[in-house]
Design an enzyme around this catalytic site. Sequence first.
Site, mmCIF file in Angstrom:
data_model
loop_
_atom_site.group_PDB
_atom_site.id
_atom_site.type_symbol
_atom_site.label_atom_id
_atom_site.label_comp_id
_atom_site.label_asym_id
_atom_site.label_seq_id
_atom_site.Cartn_x
_atom_site.Cartn_y
_atom_site.Cartn_z
ATOM 1 N N ASP A 296 0.745 -1.239 -0.018
ATOM 2 C CA ASP A 296 -0.072 0.021 0.136
ATOM 3 C C ASP A 296 0.829 1.336 -0.028
ATOM 4 O O ASP A 296 2.332 1.156 0.359
ATOM 5 C CB ASP A 296 -0.881 -0.114 1.105
ATOM 6 C CG ASP A 296 -2.091 0.870 0.725
ATOM 7 O OD1 ASP A 296 -2.333 1.995 0.026
ATOM 8 O OD2 ASP A 296 -3.270 0.767 1.755
HETATM 9 C C1 NOJ Z 1 -3.657 3.921 0.048
HETATM 10 C C2 NOJ Z 1 -5.130 3.029 0.390
HETATM 11 O O1 NOJ Z 1 -5.151 2.417 1.275
HETATM 12 C C3 NOJ Z 1 -5.087 2.062 -1.026
HETATM 13 O O2 NOJ Z 1 -6.280 1.446 -0.782
HETATM 14 C C4 NOJ Z 1 -5.005 2.771 -2.267
HETATM 15 O O3 NOJ Z 1 -5.471 2.013 -3.410
HETATM 16 C C5 NOJ Z 1 -3.716 3.666 -2.360
HETATM 17 N N1 NOJ Z 1 -3.497 4.566 -1.380
HETATM 18 C C6 NOJ Z 1 -3.512 4.135 -3.719
HETATM 19 O O4 NOJ Z 1 -4.199 5.238 -3.873
#
Ligand code: NOJ
Length: 764
Positions: A296
């Site tokens: 993530d």
């Molecule tokens: C953080 C989020 O937790 C995740 O779900 C998302 O896909 C990413 N950022 C990218 O934007």
Amino acid sequence: MKDFAKQLRFNIFFGLMLGIYASCYHHDPVDTSSIEEKITFLIDDMTLEEKIGQLVQYSGYEQLTGPGQKDSFTQIKHNRLKKGLVGSMLNVVSVEDTREAQTLVVENSRLGIPLLFGYDVIHGYKTMFPVPLAETASWDLEAVEASSRISAIESAAAGLHWTFAPMVDISRDARWGRIMEGCGEDTYLCSVISQARVNGFQGKDLSANNTIAACAKHFAAYGFAEAGRDYNSADISYHTLQNVVLPPFKACVDAGVATVMNSFNEIGGVPATADKHLQKEILKEDWGFEGFVISDWGSIAELINHGVAENKYQASLLAFSAGSDMDMEGYCYENSLDSLLSNNLIKLEQIDESVRRILRVKYALGIMDDPYKYCNEDREKLLTLSNENLGVARDVARKSIVLLKNEKKLLPLATDIRSIALIGPFAKDKDVPLGNWRAQAIANSAVSLYEGIENQISANTKLSYAKGTDHSIGQRAFHAEMTINKTSVDDIDNAVRVAKNSDVVILTLGEDCYQTGEGRSQTELTLSQAQLQLFDAVKKVNDNVIVVLMNGRPLVLTEFENNASTILETWHLGSESGNAIADIIFGKYNPSGKLPVCFPQNEGQLPLYYSQKPTGRGGAKPEVFWSHYTDISNKPLFPFGYGLSYSEFEYSEISLSNPTMNEGESIIAKITVKNTSDIPGDEVIQLYIHDVVGSISRPLKELKSFKKVFFKPQESKDIEFEITEEMLSFYTINNKWETESGNFELFIGTNSEDCKKIEFQFKN
Ligand code: NOJ
């Protein structure tokens, strides 16, 4: 990136030609054996730096979806792109912009390996569908698949290859703002809905130019953030992890999901990003997942904040050894993997393996052969926000609405009703219904409820409007502390006046769309004081109040629910919100949605879910020594699976083909359901099972199957469910999935509380 755009204009013509060609080209399903050979050749040809580059993902300039600088698109990123040292980008969207970035890589780098463009297409790209929690309330797998299909068509037409969806985190705590992004509290419902989403995004052939790769996230247990506070630790048992959290991910892997994203949280001290057991042993080895794992946003670097790594070098070692293949905006792998290799802490084969997984997805998408296949402005214009897409959005939206109360049978209204007072902060709002995680939705583009009603009422109906109170929450999108307007009731006199003079009041209440989503956890889930005041004032002068709720999470409705005869839960429904709600209000569509999550009586009950375990002291007793609260009951205000219809359904007793089920066999459970009304409608018939005695204690009820069935007026149907061994199995005391002999209770009903019951035995 925009800064570099001008110097790349010369490439656009070239890219355009290729893009148009790509859109006409017929793609045969991909031959995977030859892909593996091609990957082997390519890997043999790559330098170590190029290999590590494939494991790097940068965010573009479009928008920030994690912490960072708005102008974080630096010269360093630009140079690395040119040298082919970046495998993927997120937050670069549109044909024009993806082509620019792709050209930079393909035309300048030694091997020209194309970038993979990922984006958070969570509930639509431009055409917005209901937020995922809402859409789950449809319990309609075809509708869910259709919305993901259209999201994929629009995204692919905008140059994208990959969505970071579905989010399959089970969440049982409505304080957690991200509950809106998932399927709610139940493992089975989440598994089948998520599979439908994967099928919708990926279609049958990932190499077609209208399908995109999906990403099951967040692996794992992110939805169990302690106290519902985003990014917090998840301290759950291993059996809960296996029995509750992991099955939806497994379901996505079984459906062929191309990628998996790990998560920010730790579980029992091990951050998921560094969890080898999860990513390597369970996901890749046990489940045979062949795609790749993306971290993530910055989650590899955050291993330092978690206190398990001293620096990015150590963080890279932990994450990479655990099976995290690609580093999203963490700036770890690009500076560490080569020295980890020269220090013999990781092996070249491990790097090759991660590169192979990423290239596999690029080949499957067809971009290795044609990097610009998704780049075609004509397709982008034609396929985005089309009338067909909006038509599907309206249908999915009305299927997602849940009728919570209709005591006075106020609904449906006649379209030629004399007068309607439409009141409340969301009545004319064209933005809130678009929801959070709205990708490229055009601000203020949803059909408001006012417009939806106006579209359907007769020429003789008088429609009056008053806002009553504001719902604005200050800086909505990325501000850490939101000032939620709780007191202003400026327009209340006006609201009372129009309510007094109308046959019926439609009162919109709820929360702003930026009160849910990432980083938007809340401790209070009640309506604002101003909204409650508005309800009271309006109710005093007109008894015919229809409350239309707009929200992204379960709210605490206790303060006014008792006094409200009619409540419609409409969530944040997307582009066609107003039309879809009007379809329900005027009976064009008979409500069929069911709650995918309990609505609590108050926040103190959280986490709350129907599939509770038995305790040593369950069941109400006269004295205090049982598991309960002394102020309120254990029950939710509205249970999981609950939702009314304009039709009425009667359930017979259940019969079984056999009271005993032997190993390797299945039995049939049968029930007769009758629509006792004169209104045609759908009913979601739900089947739950309880394993009475297990090697570990089993939930008192667990959803194992459901059927959404259409009934004509007065029609009665025999509904059959096949009970299989798999439905009885769980992750046992022996740390494996098994079905244990013994007695089972089987429930079939209209929601998790209102069920018929029968018992049977399983023998192995
Ligand atoms: C953080 C989020 O937790 C995740 O779900 C998302 O896909 C990413 N950022 C990218 O934007």
